[in-house]
Design a protein around this motif. Sequence first.
Motif, PDB file in Angstrom:
ATOM      1  N   ALA A 166      12.900  65.208  82.446  1.00  0.00           N
ATOM      2  CA  ALA A 166      12.110  64.928  83.646  1.00  0.00           C
ATOM      3  C   ALA A 166      12.199  63.465  84.040  1.00  0.00           C
ATOM      4  CB  ALA A 166      10.655  65.325  83.413  1.00  0.00           C
ATOM      5  N   GLY A 167      12.218  62.563  83.050  1.00  0.00           N
ATOM      6  CA  GLY A 167      12.318  61.141  83.361  1.00  0.00           C
ATOM      7  C   GLY A 167      13.623  60.780  84.046  1.00  0.00           C
ATOM      8  N   VAL A 168      14.726  61.375  83.589  1.00  0.00           N
ATOM      9  CA  VAL A 168      16.026  61.100  84.214  1.00  0.00           C
ATOM     10  C   VAL A 168      16.028  61.562  85.667  1.00  0.00           C
ATOM     11  CG1 VAL A 168      18.461  61.729  84.184  1.00  0.00           C
ATOM     12  CG2 VAL A 168      17.316  61.116  82.056  1.00  0.00           C
TER      13      VAL A 168
ATOM     14  N   PHE B  46      13.478  59.436  87.891  1.00  0.00           N
ATOM     15  CA  PHE B  46      13.905  58.051  88.131  1.00  0.00           C
ATOM     16  C   PHE B  46      15.071  57.987  89.113  1.00  0.00           C
ATOM     17  CE2 PHE B  46      16.582  54.379  87.075  1.00  0.00           C
ATOM     18  CZ  PHE B  46      15.671  53.362  87.308  1.00  0.00           C
ATOM     19  N   LEU B  47      16.003  58.935  88.992  1.00  0.00           N
ATOM     20  CA  LEU B  47      17.149  58.897  89.889  1.00  0.00           C
ATOM     21  C   LEU B  47      16.787  59.270  91.320  1.00  0.00           C
ATOM     22  CD1 LEU B  47      19.896  60.453  87.612  1.00  0.00           C
ATOM     23  CD2 LEU B  47      19.599  58.060  88.237  1.00  0.00           C
ATOM     24  N   LEU B  48      15.660  59.961  91.510  1.00  0.00           N
ATOM     25  CA  LEU B  48      15.252  60.370  92.850  1.00  0.00           C
ATOM     26  C   LEU B  48      14.184  59.466  93.442  1.00  0.00           C
ATOM     27  CD1 LEU B  48      15.124  64.262  92.485  1.00  0.00           C
ATOM     28  CD2 LEU B  48      16.952  62.844  93.420  1.00  0.00           C
ATOM     29  N   HIS B  49      13.914  58.317  92.822  1.00  0.00           N
ATOM     30  CA  HIS B  49      12.887  57.438  93.374  1.00  0.00           C
ATOM     31  C   HIS B  49      13.419  56.760  94.638  1.00  0.00           C
ATOM     32  CE1 HIS B  49      15.241  54.305  91.301  1.00  0.00           C
ATOM     33  NE2 HIS B  49      14.663  53.459  92.140  1.00  0.00           N
ATOM     34  N   PRO B  50      12.537  56.359  95.546  1.00  0.00           N
ATOM     35  CA  PRO B  50      12.989  55.718  96.789  1.00  0.00           C
ATOM     36  C   PRO B  50      13.762  54.434  96.520  1.00  0.00           C
ATOM     37  CG  PRO B  50      10.708  56.422  96.973  1.00  0.00           C
ATOM     38  CD  PRO B  50      11.094  56.603  95.540  1.00  0.00           C
TER      39      PRO B  50
ATOM     40  N   LEU C 114       7.079  52.877  86.241  1.00  0.00           N
ATOM     41  CA  LEU C 114       5.719  53.377  86.052  1.00  0.00           C
ATOM     42  C   LEU C 114       5.569  54.787  86.620  1.00  0.00           C
ATOM     43  CD1 LEU C 114       2.811  52.834  85.164  1.00  0.00           C
ATOM     44  CD2 LEU C 114       2.399  51.803  87.420  1.00  0.00           C
ATOM     45  N   ARG C 115       6.132  55.024  87.789  1.00  0.00           N
ATOM     46  CA  ARG C 115       6.063  56.349  88.404  1.00  0.00           C
ATOM     47  C   ARG C 115       6.809  57.380  87.560  1.00  0.00           C
ATOM     48  NH1 ARG C 115       9.706  58.449  92.355  1.00  0.00           N
ATOM     49  NH2 ARG C 115       8.808  60.160  93.580  1.00  0.00           N
ATOM     50  N   THR C 116       7.966  57.005  87.049  1.00  0.00           N
ATOM     51  CA  THR C 116       8.748  57.920  86.218  1.00  0.00           C
ATOM     52  C   THR C 116       8.014  58.274  84.935  1.00  0.00           C
ATOM     53  OG1 THR C 116      10.817  57.036  87.113  1.00  0.00           O
ATOM     54  CG2 THR C 116      10.925  58.195  85.008  1.00  0.00           C
TER      55      THR C 116
ATOM     56  N   ALA D  57       5.432  62.154  81.675  1.00  0.00           N
ATOM     57  CA  ALA D  57       4.410  62.396  80.656  1.00  0.00           C
ATOM     58  C   ALA D  57       3.513  63.568  81.040  1.00  0.00           C
ATOM     59  CB  ALA D  57       3.573  61.141  80.446  1.00  0.00           C
ATOM     60  N   ILE D  58       3.154  63.679  82.314  1.00  0.00           N
ATOM     61  CA  ILE D  58       2.308  64.795  82.750  1.00  0.00           C
ATOM     62  C   ILE D  58       3.036  66.123  82.579  1.00  0.00           C
ATOM     63  CG2 ILE D  58       1.214  65.835  84.773  1.00  0.00           C
ATOM     64  CD1 ILE D  58       0.508  63.050  85.725  1.00  0.00           C
ATOM     65  N   LEU D  59       4.306  66.188  82.989  1.00  0.00           N
ATOM     66  CA  LEU D  59       5.067  67.427  82.854  1.00  0.00           C
ATOM     67  C   LEU D  59       5.254  67.816  81.389  1.00  0.00           C
ATOM     68  CD1 LEU D  59       7.819  66.943  85.605  1.00  0.00           C
ATOM     69  CD2 LEU D  59       5.810  68.425  85.687  1.00  0.00           C
ATOM     70  N   ALA D  60       5.588  66.842  80.548  1.00  0.00           N
ATOM     71  CA  ALA D  60       5.790  67.148  79.131  1.00  0.00           C
ATOM     72  C   ALA D  60       4.491  67.575  78.466  1.00  0.00           C
ATOM     73  CB  ALA D  60       6.384  65.930  78.421  1.00  0.00           C
TER      74      ALA D  60
END
Length: 355
Positions: free
Chosen positions: A175-177, A180-184, A194-196, A201-204
């Motif tokens: 999820a982090g990968v 992070f790759l889809l951030h603006p 921080l957003r990643t 963490a919420i998804l995991a």
Amino acid sequence: MSFSGPFLSPPILPPSPLSPPAPPFPSPQSAAFPSPSSYPPPLPSAYPPFLPPPPLPSAEGFCLAWQHPHASLISRTWFAIVTVAPPLLFLLFLLSRVRPALAQLRRARSAGVLGGQCGVMAGFYALLWAAAGTNLARTLAQLLVLSPAAAAPASTHWVSAAWLAAGCVGVCVEAGVVVFLLHPVLMSASEALLRTALIAAILAAADTALQASLVFHHAVPLFSPALSSGGAGAAWAFWLAHDACRAAVYAALLALPLSHWRDALPAGPAFHRYVFLLLLLHACSALACLLLALHASAALCIRGLAVYLYTACFPPLLYATFLADFFKDEDAAVEDAYYSEMRDAGYFDADGDWD
């Protein structure tokens, strides 16, 4: 007047009061027919509750032993060689490279390279260590719990906890990968990190909490679903939905270059290879779970191979895709930079030879 002869029955005499009474026929409630409650209890099983029944004398039992070994010496040896060796070797590789990696992180932080994204690389490096460590702990827990002294029910909880920890780290990394790759593009590196971290963490945590509730509260055998065990259908249904969702995410990433979001993804082939391999593994696992839910036992081999390749190859794939170029040797980096400067200055021709 009385008659007698060979065709006439003798007269029936009344019973004498001095003769003993005939014994009655035993009734089902008598001691001759014991009640079911007095039967001896069944013998305890020789296998811990989380393990499937003894190995099947077929290819299905061989494939099931990849992820859920039995107490036999051959099964334990096969599990140790095939399943424990890959995470152990990769962890030893990380240990041999830990000092150069930390030095490279310090140099990148002091120089401010990668546009301030050194913290992102440090975060993924820490998650890589967590993935490798929890994967090795899970395999060792499965191997050690097969000993006769570890057949207590508490041992099964340790194995389930090891599976949950490894799965939590894997979901967090994946999820982090993606996040992070889809951030603006206009977002800073610190805000993206921080957003990643928050979303991953919420998804995991949600995924791990759901699995823990199914395993410990509802007794669904998520980590050892045999075809004949109770709750196997619910386990296969869960893994079908779980793997299908992950496969759908990677399928969408592969189709993203065809849309107006194509500039959000890296242009190199390494990332597309990473997405394609994970899509293939999750899709094969989801297909196998669908067949197993329909009681097609031959799909155990597909499921076992997909889970084995994911657990054994995901940490090395993550390192080769995102961290290998960043953590290459300092001498190699200096040599590449020197070669690039010499080539730009005209000392080499198009084939790389001296002019």
